[in-house]
Structures are given as structure tokens and as C-alpha cells.
Design a protein around this motif. Structure first.
Motif, short mmCIF file in Angstrom:
data_model
loop_
_atom_site.label_atom_id
_atom_site.label_comp_id
_atom_site.label_asym_id
_atom_site.label_seq_id
_atom_site.Cartn_x
_atom_site.Cartn_y
_atom_site.Cartn_z
N UNK A 209 0.82 -1.21 0.00
CA UNK A 209 0.00 0.00 0.00
C UNK A 209 0.85 1.26 0.00
N UNK A 210 1.97 1.24 0.69
CA UNK A 210 2.82 2.43 0.77
C UNK A 210 3.36 2.82 -0.60
N UNK A 211 3.59 1.84 -1.48
CA UNK A 211 4.07 2.15 -2.83
C UNK A 211 3.00 2.85 -3.65
N UNK A 212 1.75 2.45 -3.46
CA UNK A 212 0.65 3.11 -4.18
C UNK A 212 0.42 4.50 -3.60
N UNK A 233 -4.60 7.53 -0.91
CA UNK A 233 -5.54 8.05 0.10
C UNK A 233 -6.37 9.21 -0.41
N UNK A 234 -6.03 9.75 -1.57
CA UNK A 234 -6.89 10.75 -2.20
C UNK A 234 -7.84 10.09 -3.19
N UNK A 391 -1.09 8.11 9.35
CA UNK A 391 -0.74 8.40 7.96
C UNK A 391 -1.35 7.43 6.98
N UNK A 392 -1.95 6.34 7.46
CA UNK A 392 -2.42 5.28 6.58
C UNK A 392 -3.44 5.78 5.56
N UNK A 393 -4.37 6.61 6.01
CA UNK A 393 -5.39 7.12 5.09
C UNK A 393 -5.25 8.63 4.89
N UNK A 394 -4.02 9.11 4.91
CA UNK A 394 -3.74 10.53 4.63
C UNK A 394 -2.84 10.62 3.42
#
Length: 394
Positions: A209-212, A233-234, A391-394
Motif C-alpha cells: 500500500x505504501x508504494x501506491x 488516500x486521495x 498516515x495510513x489514510x492521509x
């Protein structure tokens, strides 16, 4: 052109609206509803052109989702959720895109991104996965499913600190639990549980997910379009919030249509009641403001990425803050007009009550919970570091 998608949705609009009650009774979208959505091309808006998509601006995707939701909230919700998956799939190994769209560009992908399983590495490469995931919207009509998972240590335990992965499975590798979606709002979305039992995952069907989120995935596979460099997250919440706003727009239009000839118990025609009309006017402005702010946020982010500027945590948190506020503002306005629609609004034969139930169900999605989004935005605005979990959904 992408704008033709919205035109086709409007052409099909009356039929979509007429199918909404059937979708609710079925607890999933009807085959005819899906046929109309595929014909309009809504789900292909963010899909790469080489696979029959539009590679459209995200604002055009938002407009199309709102257009569908104005006629049927459940159909709009499925478009908002399922429609963002081609955007992410494009950033993964090209072998996966060929598997999914090579023979059928209208192949749909469902998702619950909650990491409810552990992806355990196996000897020779790849992973095994087991678990149960709720809220797989539109799953009955999807050939694949995006699932959230935690990277495992090979022994069934997640590594620490946790690494969130998104993995893609074909329909043959998971089961849909038919009796798992008994709800009072968004019933027509068919957001059922899916179960995976020791499925094998090739490496190329996984992504972190962090790469996306950081745009690294798009760069890795050579994507140059601005669309695919936007943060997860946007983009992930965009379709969901668009659907909620579209539901409120549809409810407002129906409210005004029903009030035109309505006579109150006092014998006064509602069209002559300044209090009801005041509320309708105010609600219309609030819902319109939600639409404008949502599209403005993703457009500003798009422009910044396109110009090569850095997208900061504050930029991302501003977008998330406004997405959350857009949904709450629109649904609050919906509550005001429902309160002035009379007792007939709550007859099961009146679509107003379905719009109201669907919009409130949409407001309960995790991306619309205001606490973390507002807290994170305040910290970012003060130049302070956000805790990793925030930060997960920011």
C-alpha cells in the motif's frame, strides 16, 4: 471522450432509477443495472487506454459516479468503489492487467482493503492467504477481488512493524457468503463477505500500500500519466464520497418534485410555505458546495502532480479533511429536507427514504470518520509529524 460517459448515464438515468427498488430487494445490483453501467463505461474511466479505458481526469470519474448515484445510490456506490480499482491495477505488474482485461475490458474487480488476512511468504516465491473480509461491494458481478493483507513472517504471524499489502485474487480463489449482507442502507450494493482458504498468491498479484500511496508503483512500471501518480488516500475515497454527494443530489431533486403539488395539513400549498422552501434553498447550496469542494480538492492535487511539485503531507491531509467534510455537509443538508418532506417520505414506496438510508450508510464508511482526518490535518497545518498509524489514510 470521458464526458460522454456522463451523457450516457443521463440517457439511462430513468431506467437506472426504475431498477433501484429491484436492486434493494435482491440485495445486490440486478443484471440489467450492471449491463447499463458497463454500456455507459463508468468503471473504465480510470482504466488505461490500452485496455479499453479512458485514463480520465479523476474529476470526470467523480462526476460520473455522482450522476449514477443521483438515480440509484447503490449503483453509484458500486461505481465509486469498483471504479477506482482499475486505477490501482494499472500500477501493478502488467501481467496482472493482461489476466484481468486481456479478453474482457469490462471485467470488474471488487475490494475490501481492510487487512484481515496474513500473506505468508512461501518457498519458491509468492504467498499463501487465508481470511474473511466483509464489505466486498458489487462482488456478485466481479471476476476478481482486491484484498488487504498483512505481510507475514512465514509462520502465520504478521511482521512488525506491519506492512500492509493489497493482493488480487481471481473469483475461483474466494467464496462469497450470500447471507452476509442484511442491512438497512446500501442494500443494493451487495457488499457481502468473501472468504479465502489457503489460496496461493503469485508475487506479481501483490503490491504494498505504501508504494501506491507514494506514487512509487506507477514509476516502477513506467506509467507517465499524471492520473496514476496521485496518492492512494486521495483516490480511494474519491468515488465513495462522490456517491454520497450524488445520493444527496438525487434526494434533493426528488424532494423538490414532490413538494411542487404537496398540500400541508393546514391546507397551505408547500410551494407557498417560506420555511420549507428556505430549507430547500439552503440544502441545495450546501450540497452544491460539497460537490465543488470535492472536485476542487482532487483537481488541485492533480495539477500539483502534473507540474512536478511535491505533494506534501499537508496537501494530502487537506484533501482528506475536505472529502470528509463534503460528505457530512451534504448528508446534513439531506436531513434538513427529509425533515420537511412530510410523513409520506418514509413510505417504502417513496425513493426518498432509500436515498436517506443509503446516504447515512455511506457516511459510516471508515473514510468518512472525521476524527482522524481532522486531527491529522491540524497537526500537518502546524508542521508537526503525524504518527505512523495516522498516515495510513492521509
Amino acid at each position: 471522450m470521458a464526458h460522454e460517459v456522463v451523457q450516457r448515464v443521463e440517457e439511462f438515468g430513468p431506467e437506472l432509477a426504475g431498477l433501484a427498488e429491484e436492486n434493494e430487494k435482491l440485495g445486490k445490483l440486478s443484471d440489467r443495472t450492471v449491463e447499463l453501467l458497463k454500456s455507459a463505461g463508468v468503471i473504465r474511466l480510470l482504466q488505461p487506454k490500452e485496455y479499453g479505458g479512458y485514463t480520465a481526469h479523476p474529476s470526470e470519474f467523480a462526476e460520473a459516479v455522482m450522476a449514477v448515484a443521483r438515480h440509484d445510490g447503490a449503483a453509484g456506490w458500486v461505481c465509486g468503489v469498483v471504479g477506482v480499482h482499475p486505477w490501482e491495477l494499472a500500477q501493478m505488474d502488467p501481467r496482472l492487467a493482461q489476466e484481468v482485461w486481456g479478453e474482457n475490458p469490462d471485467s470488474w474487480i471488487a475490494s475490501p482493503y481492510m487487512p484481515n488476512g496474513v500473506a505468508n511468504p512461501v518457498e519458491g516465491g509468492g504467498y499463501t492467504l487465508s481470511g474473511r473480509w466483509p464489505f466486498s461491494s458489487g462482488s456478485d458481478h466481479c471476476d476478481w477481488d482486491f484484498l488487504g493483507a498483512l505481510l507475514g513472517d512465514g509462520k502465520g504471524k504478521p511482521v512488525m512493524p506491519p506492512t500492509v499489502m493489497h493482493v488480487v485474487l481471481p473469483r475461483s480463489d474466494y467464496s462469497i457468503i450470500d447471507d452476509s449482507w442484511d442491512v438497512v442502507g446500501l442494500r443494493g450494493t451487495g457488499s457481502k463477505d468473501v472468504v479465502v482458504e489457503n489460496a496461493f498468491l503469485p508475487e506479481y498479484r501483490t503490491i504494498e500500500q505504501s508504494d501506491v500511496q507514494a506514487g512509487a508503483a506507477a514509476e516502477r512500471v513506467g506509467l507517465t500519466e499524471t492520473l496514476y501518480k496521485l496518492p492512494f488516500a486521495a483516490m480511494f475515497p474519491l468515488g465513495i464520497t462522490s456517491a454520497v454527494i450524488g445520493m444527496c443530489e438525487g434526494a434533493l431533486a426528488l424532494h423538490l418534485d414532490q413538494q411542487r403539488e404537496r398540500v400541508a395539513v393546514t391546507g397551505v400549498q408547500v410551494k407557498d410555505d417560506p420555511y420549507v422552501l428556505y430549507s430547500a434553498g439552503e440544502a441545495a447550496s450546501e450540497i452544491a458546495a460539497s460537490r465543488v469542494q470535492l472536485i476542487d480538492g482532487i483537481s488541485r492535487l492533480y495539477d500539483k502532480v502534473e507540474s512536478g511539485q511535491e505533494v506534501t503531507i499537508e496537501d494530502r491531509s487537506n484533501v482528506r479533511r475536505n472529502q470528509v467534510r463534503c460528505a457530512w455537509r451534504a448528508v446534513s443538508a439531506l436531513d434538513e429536507i427529509i425533515a420537511r418532506s412530510g410523513g409520506n417520505a418514509f413510505r417504502r414506496s417513496n425513493p426518498l427514504q432509500r436515498y436517506w438510508r443509503d446516504a447515512h450508510a455511506g457516511l459510516n464508511h471508515m473514510i468518512h470518520v472525521p476524527g482522524v482526518a481532522y486531527h491529522a490535518n491540524a497537526l500537518a497545518a502546524m508542521g508537526l509529524e503525524l504518527p505512523p498509524a495516522m498516515q495510513i489514510l492521509i
